[in-house]
Each structure stands twice: as structure tokens, then as C-alpha cells.
Enzyme design. Structure first.
Site, mmCIF file in Angstrom:
data_model
loop_
_atom_site.group_PDB
_atom_site.id
_atom_site.type_symbol
_atom_site.label_atom_id
_atom_site.label_comp_id
_atom_site.label_asym_id
_atom_site.label_seq_id
_atom_site.Cartn_x
_atom_site.Cartn_y
_atom_site.Cartn_z
ATOM 1 N N ASP A 149 -35.802 -80.689 -56.882
ATOM 2 C CA ASP A 149 -34.425 -80.191 -56.741
ATOM 3 C C ASP A 149 -33.648 -81.222 -55.910
ATOM 4 O O ASP A 149 -33.982 -81.456 -54.747
ATOM 5 C CB ASP A 149 -34.440 -78.838 -56.014
ATOM 6 C CG ASP A 149 -33.197 -78.006 -56.314
ATOM 7 O OD1 ASP A 149 -33.321 -76.763 -56.360
ATOM 8 O OD2 ASP A 149 -32.130 -78.603 -56.533
ATOM 9 N N ASP A 206 -28.496 -79.993 -58.178
ATOM 10 C CA ASP A 206 -27.746 -78.916 -57.533
ATOM 11 C C ASP A 206 -26.233 -79.151 -57.667
ATOM 12 O O ASP A 206 -25.747 -80.238 -57.353
ATOM 13 C CB ASP A 206 -28.135 -78.921 -56.040
ATOM 14 C CG ASP A 206 -27.585 -77.746 -55.289
ATOM 15 O OD1 ASP A 206 -27.995 -76.616 -55.594
ATOM 16 O OD2 ASP A 206 -26.744 -77.954 -54.398
ATOM 17 N N GLU A 220 -27.098 -78.047 -62.557
ATOM 18 C CA GLU A 220 -26.538 -76.723 -62.276
ATOM 19 C C GLU A 220 -25.034 -76.845 -62.391
ATOM 20 O O GLU A 220 -24.413 -77.582 -61.622
ATOM 21 C CB GLU A 220 -26.911 -76.233 -60.877
ATOM 22 C CG GLU A 220 -26.365 -74.842 -60.584
ATOM 23 C CD GLU A 220 -26.384 -74.477 -59.107
ATOM 24 O OE1 GLU A 220 -26.369 -75.396 -58.275
ATOM 25 O OE2 GLU A 220 -26.403 -73.280 -58.798
ATOM 26 N N HIS A 222 -33.309 -68.530 -57.526
ATOM 27 C CA HIS A 222 -33.364 -68.191 -56.088
ATOM 28 C C HIS A 222 -32.013 -67.714 -55.554
ATOM 29 O O HIS A 222 -31.913 -67.309 -54.393
ATOM 30 C CB HIS A 222 -33.828 -69.423 -55.318
ATOM 31 C CG HIS A 222 -32.860 -70.550 -55.449
ATOM 32 N ND1 HIS A 222 -32.680 -71.253 -56.630
ATOM 33 C CD2 HIS A 222 -31.991 -71.070 -54.575
ATOM 34 C CE1 HIS A 222 -31.742 -72.157 -56.465
ATOM 35 N NE2 HIS A 222 -31.301 -72.080 -55.223
ATOM 36 N N ASP A 223 -30.979 -67.779 -56.401
ATOM 37 C CA ASP A 223 -29.637 -67.329 -55.991
ATOM 38 C C ASP A 223 -29.279 -65.985 -56.616
ATOM 39 O O ASP A 223 -28.202 -65.443 -56.317
ATOM 40 C CB ASP A 223 -28.557 -68.317 -56.462
ATOM 41 C CG ASP A 223 -28.630 -69.661 -55.780
ATOM 42 O OD1 ASP A 223 -28.235 -70.658 -56.420
ATOM 43 O OD2 ASP A 223 -29.093 -69.721 -54.627
HETATM 44 O O1 TEU Z 1 -25.867 -72.928 -55.655
HETATM 45 C C1 TEU Z 1 -24.546 -73.134 -56.090
HETATM 46 C C2 TEU Z 1 -23.736 -71.978 -55.761
HETATM 47 O O2 TEU Z 1 -22.532 -72.032 -55.703
HETATM 48 C C3 TEU Z 1 -24.446 -70.717 -55.491
HETATM 49 O O3 TEU Z 1 -24.568 -70.628 -54.095
HETATM 50 C C4 TEU Z 1 -23.669 -69.574 -56.028
HETATM 51 O O4 TEU Z 1 -22.315 -69.775 -55.763
HETATM 52 C C5 TEU Z 1 -23.994 -68.300 -55.356
HETATM 53 O O5 TEU Z 1 -25.185 -68.420 -54.685
HETATM 54 C C6 TEU Z 1 -24.043 -67.272 -56.434
HETATM 55 O O6 TEU Z 1 -24.955 -66.280 -56.096
HETATM 56 C C7 TEU Z 1 -26.581 -74.098 -55.319
HETATM 57 C C8 TEU Z 1 -27.965 -73.674 -54.879
HETATM 58 O O7 TEU Z 1 -28.633 -73.068 -55.981
HETATM 59 C C9 TEU Z 1 -27.789 -72.708 -53.727
HETATM 60 O O8 TEU Z 1 -29.046 -72.160 -53.329
HETATM 61 C C10 TEU Z 1 -27.153 -73.459 -52.571
HETATM 62 O O9 TEU Z 1 -26.864 -72.539 -51.533
HETATM 63 C C11 TEU Z 1 -25.839 -74.130 -53.007
HETATM 64 O O10 TEU Z 1 -25.913 -74.786 -54.265
HETATM 65 C C12 TEU Z 1 -25.470 -75.212 -52.007
HETATM 66 O O11 TEU Z 1 -26.396 -76.269 -52.124
#
Ligand code: TEU
Length: 540
Positions: A99, A200, A242, A316-317
Site C-alpha cells: 500500500d 492510496d 484508489e 479497512h475503511d
Molecule cells: O482513504 C481515502 C478516503 O478518503 C477514506 O478515508 C474515505 O474518505 C473514508 O474513509 C470513507 O469511509 C484512504 C485510506 O484508505 C484511508 O484509510 C486513509 O485514512 C486515507 O486514504 C488517508 O490516507
């Protein structure tokens, strides 16, 4: 048939390292822990692991704030552990997809430590600065984690941009020195034998903050083409971006079959279908099922032959799909299998998020037991604005990222076998019932259903390269489609909800077909499906 590639034919498993397997009792998952579980992943049949960040980080955003791109954070292990993971996974036919967080670094990265020393420091322009006065940021740009996206630095008389937390300053991709440093680092990891990269928020690297444009800027594909040419192009890698804002048209640029950019992207159009239109993910609305069918089908047909889909419900989000759009009560097993069958029959590379293959569910903790920066910011912001506590907690239960980050449930022993210590976040209390040990030997388990789906994808090219056609588009409960390749037809029938349903298939699909997989032991009455029933047939 489309150009054959290993990353089109494999299934990727996402590991959130801090919650997967702890080996040293500090309550945090680590690389040796992952290595100890490789046989489990090999048994599942996956061909690649997307590893959320393990590089050095102050962990403000659980590793998505990197302070050293070329070293492993001691909480996860050492560089030697990483090299061992790459080697041991490779021995099992599993590639490691790292990642990469390239839109921003940690504010503790040496680049930023230097950059903030003075305006004429050689590293100052590695980041995005604007002159200003205290208390009046350059504009109203907001951070995704709440508050302003501009942080005042009095000693410089300037603001710096951070689209995420104040400890995640945005890198300045307009600076060719930044790009060269990043390319060198990526090549260093390619030389170590990684099998690919997840990029990311890669659509945010091209931005025009003065015009409040935070992504998809005019230079985006120039940067990605240069990145690919200087790094990815030299190896046979899986690269996935992403891209929250991608449309099928934009996705065709990112995953152009000429290999000039990436293999594929994560698009999120289906993910937003249970939000109040134009509001945020925290403002809940019932899932629009007809829209779900239309959106997923659009992505299946519009990329055909010109680009490549990723297929996912979880990461994970995101909250866990069996709680979000399945039924984590009486029909947990059936609905988890239905959701898996629905997704894994589609065109694209499927991604399985840790615990999804067990039907792990969301959690409901008191606010003090949550850890995620995004969710805690939301709680503070909305309660301070007068939202009722219960309403904010309902949003957190439904959409909080910690739903996906509770420890992997390995067995019914204390802490679900995740750690011998105190876990960094509580284990879901349902671990005694939902765990890998209880499922690996059970042919009727969700784990076995995923293992069979992954094996079917390997056995039948129609899963990978077949043409998609949605059936019964107006049916309010049934998601049905076919895939066709070289005279073979794959038929996927799913009842998305918990009541008996009936439907009528086109005449051509009522002939003899071989059942490949189902989530009920016996055949239903023809033209009907039982609650959350899923069936896959193959006709030659
Ligand atoms: O996530 C992109 C992001 O914008 C997400 O945080 C999303 O907006 C939100 O979580 C929706 O539930 C990426 C990574 O996957 C995330 O874990 C990081 O926090 C973020 O970028 C910053 O690097």
C-alpha cells in the site's frame, strides 16, 4: 478473449496488519504474525495479499501517515521480516501488493521536518504552502477528517495543505524532485520482489487548491503515466489505484490495456448507494437496490474490453458487508454466501477483506472503545454541533471504519487467538461463534464457500473473461446475470433479501444447466428463490 494477465485471474486478500495476527503479545498485529498465517491464506486459494501500510509511521492514521518509505515500523517488525514475508508468500504462489501512500507523508517524515524549517529550505517545496495571516486560511477547503485543510505555521507566516489529518501534509507533485524521490523508492521495493502496489487516493495527487480542486486535476494522468513508465512498467505487477471520484470513462484512462497507467482502480459508486443523496456517508439512507444493480452492471459493461474492474464489498475503511447489506442475525451465513456469490461471478479482480471470508460482522462499542481518527473527529464535530448522541452513534455503528478494524477472529480462545496481550482495539464479542477454527473444516461454512468460489474462478475462464448481461433489471429482490464465453454460459441467481421470491428467466436459460455452487443444500422450486438464496449454474 481479452489480453490474459495474472492479476485478472487471481483473487486478492486484503490484510490490515495491525488487526490480523500479533506474534509478540503487544496487542498489535505484525509481519511475523502474517507469516504464521500464510498456510490459511493458501488454503483459501488467494493469489495476492494487499498489505495496508507497514512502513515507519507515527500511526496518526494507522500507518497512512508514513515517516520512512524505506523502512518497516518496529511495531510491525523489520525489513528482514518484510523480505521473509515476500519470500514465504512467494513459496505459496502468493504475491505481496504494498500500500503506497503518495498523496501525503507524515509530518514526521524528514522531508517535512526540513521543509518547515524555512521558506528557502531545499525541501520546502516538497509540500503545498500558501502565505497568509493567522486565523484566515487561504480558502474554505476542508480536511476529510474535519476542520480546515490549511494549517498555520507562524514561524513561516504560511499555511500548509493537508487534505487528511494535520499530521498528513500533502506532497507537492508539481515538484519534479518529489516525483523522482517517489519513483526511486518504488523501484527500491520492486527490486525487493513485491508483486504490486495499491495507490492510496491516487486521484488526489493532481490538485488545484486555490480553485478548491482537490483531485482529478488536469495533470493527473501525466503524473500516473510518468510514474508507470519510470517504475511499474519494468515488472509484471498488479497496480490498483484508489479513486473515489472515478467514472467508467475515467477508469478507462487509469486501466488502459496498453499498460500505460495502472492495472485497475477501486471505484466507489456502489458504496455510496445507502447515503442520503448529496450528504455524507454518516447520513444514512436505505440501500437503493435497483440502483445497485444498475451501477454494478454499468461498470461491468462499460469497461468491457477497454479496462479492468476491481470487485469488492469491504476494505479497512468500510463497514462489514454482511451487517451493511446482508443480515447478520438469523441469516448471517446464507446472506454472507449470497453476497460473495453475487460479487465473485462478475468480471474483474475480486478482493476479499480479512474476516469477510468468515462472515465477521460490525460492532457496537461505547464511544470510548473506538480508535479511528475519522470516526472520533465525527463524534466530536457532530456532538459539539448539537446532534443527539444516539444519532451520532447510529452513524458510527453503521459506517465507522473501526467496524472493519476489530481483530481477526482465529478461534474461540481469549482475544480470538489474535494476541496473547491486550488488543489495541477490542475483539468483537461474537468471536466464540464466528472464527476461522470453527469454519476451516466445515464444508458448509462461509470460509468453504469462499474457497469454492475462488477455485471455480481458477477452473472456468468464463468467470474471468465472459461477457456480462444483467437479467430481470426491474426485479426488486433478485440480482441475476449471465457471463458468456466460447459457448459457455454462467448463470448467477441471487435473492438479495429475506423473503421467498419468484421470477421468470428467459426461455434460453431454462434448459439443462450444471449447478456449480449454492447456499442451500437442496434445489428450490423452479422459478423461485428462498431467503438470501444464491445459485450458480454453468451451461456448455
Ligand atoms: O482513504 C481515502 C478516503 O478518503 C477514506 O478515508 C474515505 O474518505 C473514508 O474513509 C470513507 O469511509 C484512504 C485510506 O484508505 C484511508 O484509510 C486513509 O485514512 C486515507 O486514504 C488517508 O490516507
Amino acid at each position: 478473449m481479452q489480453q490474459q494477465k495474472w492479476w485478472k485471474e487471481t483473487v486478492v486478500y486484503q490484510i490490515y496488519p495491525r488487526s490480523f495476527q500479533d506474534s509478540d503479545g503487544d496487542g498489535i498485529g505484525d509481519l511475523p504474525g502474517i507469516i504464521s498465517r500464510l498456510d490459511y491464506l493458501a488454503e483459501l486459494g488467494i493469489g495476492a495479499i494487499w498489505l495496508s501500510p507497514v512502513c515507519k509511521s507515527p500511526q496518526d492514521d494507522n500507518g497512512y501517515d508514513i515517516s520512512d518509505y524505506r523502512d518497516i515500523d518496529p511495531m510491525f517488525g523489520t525489513l528482514a521480516d518484510m523480505e521473509r514475508l515476500i519470500r514465504e508468500a512467494g513459496r505459496r504462489g502468493i504475491r505481496i501488493v504494498m500500500d503506497l501512500v503518495l498523496n501525503h507523508s507524515s509530518d514526521e517524515h524528514p522531508w517535512f521536518v526540513e521543509a518547515k524549517k524555512s521558506r528557502d529550505n531545499p525541501y520546502h517545496d516538497y509540500y503545498v504552502w500558501r502565505d497568509g495571516e493567522p486565523g484566515s486560511p487561504p480558502n474554505g477547503l476542508g480536511s476529510i477528517f474535519g476542520g480546515s485543510a490549511w494549517q498555520w505555521m507562524p514561524e513561516l507566516g504560511q499555511y500548509y495543505l493537508h487534505l487528511f489529518s494535520v499530521k498528513q501534509p500533502d506532497l507537492n507533485w508539481e515538484n519534479p524532485r518529489v516525483r523522482e524521490e517517489i519513483y526511486d523508492m518504488i523501484n527500491w521495493w520492486i527490486d525487493k520482489g513485491v508483486g504490486g502496489f495499491r495507490l492510496d487516493v491516487i486521484d488526489l495527487i493532481a490538485k488545484e487548491p486555490d480553485r478548491m480542486i482537490t483531485g482529478n486535476g488536469p495533470k493527473l494522468h501525466d503524473y500516473i503515466r510518468e510514474l508507470s513508465e519510470k517504475t511499474f512498467g519494468r515488472a509484471d505487477l498488479l497496480t490498483v489505484g484508489e479513486t473515489w471520484g472515478a467514472t467508467p470513462e475515467i477508469a478507462k484512462l487509469y486501466s488502459n490495456p496498453d499498460g500505460s497507467e495502472l492495472s485497475m482502480v477501486f471505484q466507489f459508486e456502489h458504496i455510496g448507494l445507502d447515503e442520503k443523496e448529496g450528504w455524507s456517508k454518516w447520513d444514512l439512507a436505505p440501500l437503493d437496490f435497483l440502483k445497485l444493480k444498475a451501477v454494478l452492471s454499468k461498470w461491468q459493461t462499460e469497461l468491457k474490453g477497454e479496462a479492468w474492474n476491481s470487485l469488492f464489498w469491504n476494505n479497512h475503511d468500510l463497514p462489514r458487508i454482511v451487517s451493511r447489506w446482508g443480515n447478520d442475525g438469523a441469516y448471517r451465513v446464507r446472506s454472507a454466501k449470497m453476497l460473495a456469490t453475487l460479487l465473485h461471478g462478475m468480471q474483474g479482480t475480486p478482493y476479499v477483506y480479512q474476516g469477510e471470508e468468515l462472515g465477521m460482522t460490525n460492532v457496537r462499542y461505547p464511544i470510548e472503545d473506538y480508535r479511528d481518527i475519522e470516526l472520533l473527529h465525527l463524534y466530536k464535530e457532530r456532538t459539539e454541533r448539537g446532534y443527539p448522541h444516539e444519532e451520532v452513534m447510529a452513524s458510527i455503528y453503521a459506517k465507522g471504519r473501526d467496524n472493519a478494524r476489530t481483530p481477526m477472529q482465529w478461534d474461540a480462545s481469549p482475544q480470538a487467538g489474535f494476541t496473547a496481550g491486550e488488543p489495541w482495539i477490542k475483539v468483537n464479542p461474537n468471536f466464540a461463534e464466528i472464527n476461522a477454527d470453527a469454519q476451516r473444516g466445515d464444508p458448509d461454512s462461509i470460509f468453504s464457500h469462499y474457497r469454492q468460489l475462488i477455485a471455480l474462478r481458477k477452473a472456468h475462464k468464463v468467470f474471468v473473461y465472459g461477457d456480462y448481461e444483467l437479467l430481470l433489471p426491474e426485479h426488486r429482490d433478485v440480482f441475476a446475470y449471465t457471463r458468456k464465453l466460447d459457448g459457455e454460459t454462467l448463470l448467477v441467481l441471487c435473492n438479495f433479501y429475506g423473503a421467498d421470491v419468484s421470477f421468470e428467466l428467459p426461455e434460453a436459460l431454462t434448459g439443462d444447466m450444471r449447478l456449480l455452487i449454492a447456499n442451500y443444500a437442496d434445489e428450490p422450486q423452479r422459478g423461485t428463490l428462498r431467503p438470501y438464496e444464491a445459485r450458480m449454474y454453468l451451461a456448455q
